[in-house]
Write an enzyme that holds these catalytic residues in place. Sequence first.
Site, PDB file in Angstrom:
ATOM      1  N   GLU A 144       0.823  -1.209   0.000  1.00 49.29           N
ATOM      2  CA  GLU A 144       0.000   0.000   0.000  1.00 49.29           C
ATOM      3  C   GLU A 144       0.856   1.258   0.000  1.00 49.29           C
ATOM      4  O   GLU A 144       0.542   2.233  -0.696  1.00 49.29           O
ATOM      5  CB  GLU A 144      -0.961  -0.013   1.195  1.00 49.29           C
ATOM      6  CG  GLU A 144      -2.075  -1.045   1.054  1.00 49.29           C
ATOM      7  CD  GLU A 144      -3.012  -1.070   2.245  1.00 49.29           C
ATOM      8  OE1 GLU A 144      -2.816  -0.270   3.189  1.00 49.29           O
ATOM      9  OE2 GLU A 144      -3.949  -1.896   2.240  1.00 49.29           O
ATOM     10  N   HIS A 177     -10.232   1.543   0.327  1.00 43.10           N
ATOM     11  CA  HIS A 177     -10.661   0.690   1.437  1.00 43.10           C
ATOM     12  C   HIS A 177     -12.176   0.493   1.474  1.00 43.10           C
ATOM     13  O   HIS A 177     -12.672  -0.275   2.306  1.00 43.10           O
ATOM     14  CB  HIS A 177     -10.178   1.283   2.770  1.00 43.10           C
ATOM     15  CG  HIS A 177      -8.717   1.054   3.025  1.00 43.10           C
ATOM     16  ND1 HIS A 177      -7.741   1.719   2.346  1.00 43.10           N
ATOM     17  CD2 HIS A 177      -8.084   0.209   3.878  1.00 43.10           C
ATOM     18  CE1 HIS A 177      -6.553   1.311   2.777  1.00 43.10           C
ATOM     19  NE2 HIS A 177      -6.734   0.396   3.688  1.00 43.10           N
TER      20      HIS A 177
END
Length: 308
Positions: A154, A187
């Site tokens: 990420e 997310h």
Amino acid sequence: MSGVHGGDPGYGLCGVSVLCCLTLACSYVGSLYVWRNDLPRDHPAVIKRRFTSVLIVSSLSPLFLCLWKELTGIKTDAPLLSLMGFRFEGILTATVLPLLLTMVLFLGPLVQLSFDCPWNFIDGLKVAFDPRFWMLCVTDMLWLRNQVIAPLTEELVFRACMLPMLVPCTGSGPAIFTCPLFFGIAHFHHVIEQLRFRQATVISIFLSAAFQFSYTAVFGAYTAFIFLRTGHLIGPVLCHSFCNYIGFPAIFSALDHPRCATILMFYFLGVALFFLMLYPMTDPVLYGDIPVCHLLEKGSAEYHSICS
């Protein structure tokens, strides 16, 4: 030598930058769903398959940065890997100081954990240096995902690759707050899985998603700040891993704790010390030549904000 050559810092540059970032974010999230399965996201089989997907996307993510440079015509004397935070100059301070700063911010939760931990300090050290403990960790798929793979991939995708593309368009300050939007939106795919497996009511799922978006956006802005100020990827990765381990501060349980007054004092002390130490501990002088500075016009206000 610093500065940018080529490219037009207008709608063309910004359009290409945003499009590349959006495509990269969608590729990262989309890779999680290339496998057909009826198992929840925490199942070891699902985690292993997703490891493969995100590692492939992450390894290809530098190509987006290369494509961006070609499409915008931006030329810089900073090497590609250096722009992405892979460099040796200042590596020691970049490894220690951002993590220490983050631990200061979480001083309250750390004190709270120490009060509730059944081990004393010596027992904790014995566990930390026990190879069997780490063998258990690396064979635990959840631990590997939360502490290693997720922070590494990420931060590589959403910080190391996206920030160099956004900075010439928006400048360093706006880039710090723009980049986390891609991170936060990425997310939201958790909502799909929670609805699919009926893990809670619809309202609670969306409230949780809104909270997670807010929290990840703030956290993403912080690691973006660390990346730009230090010019290293290692700091954001370690801070991300640490925050995944600690989780969101358990403020409500702190209010009910027998040693509430002491814990709250450390909560406030940690936050105060964090803001006092934020700029001194991320002073670019400590980390050598900041590669992203090569994407800014030398002498500009944006250049001075992170490069001097």
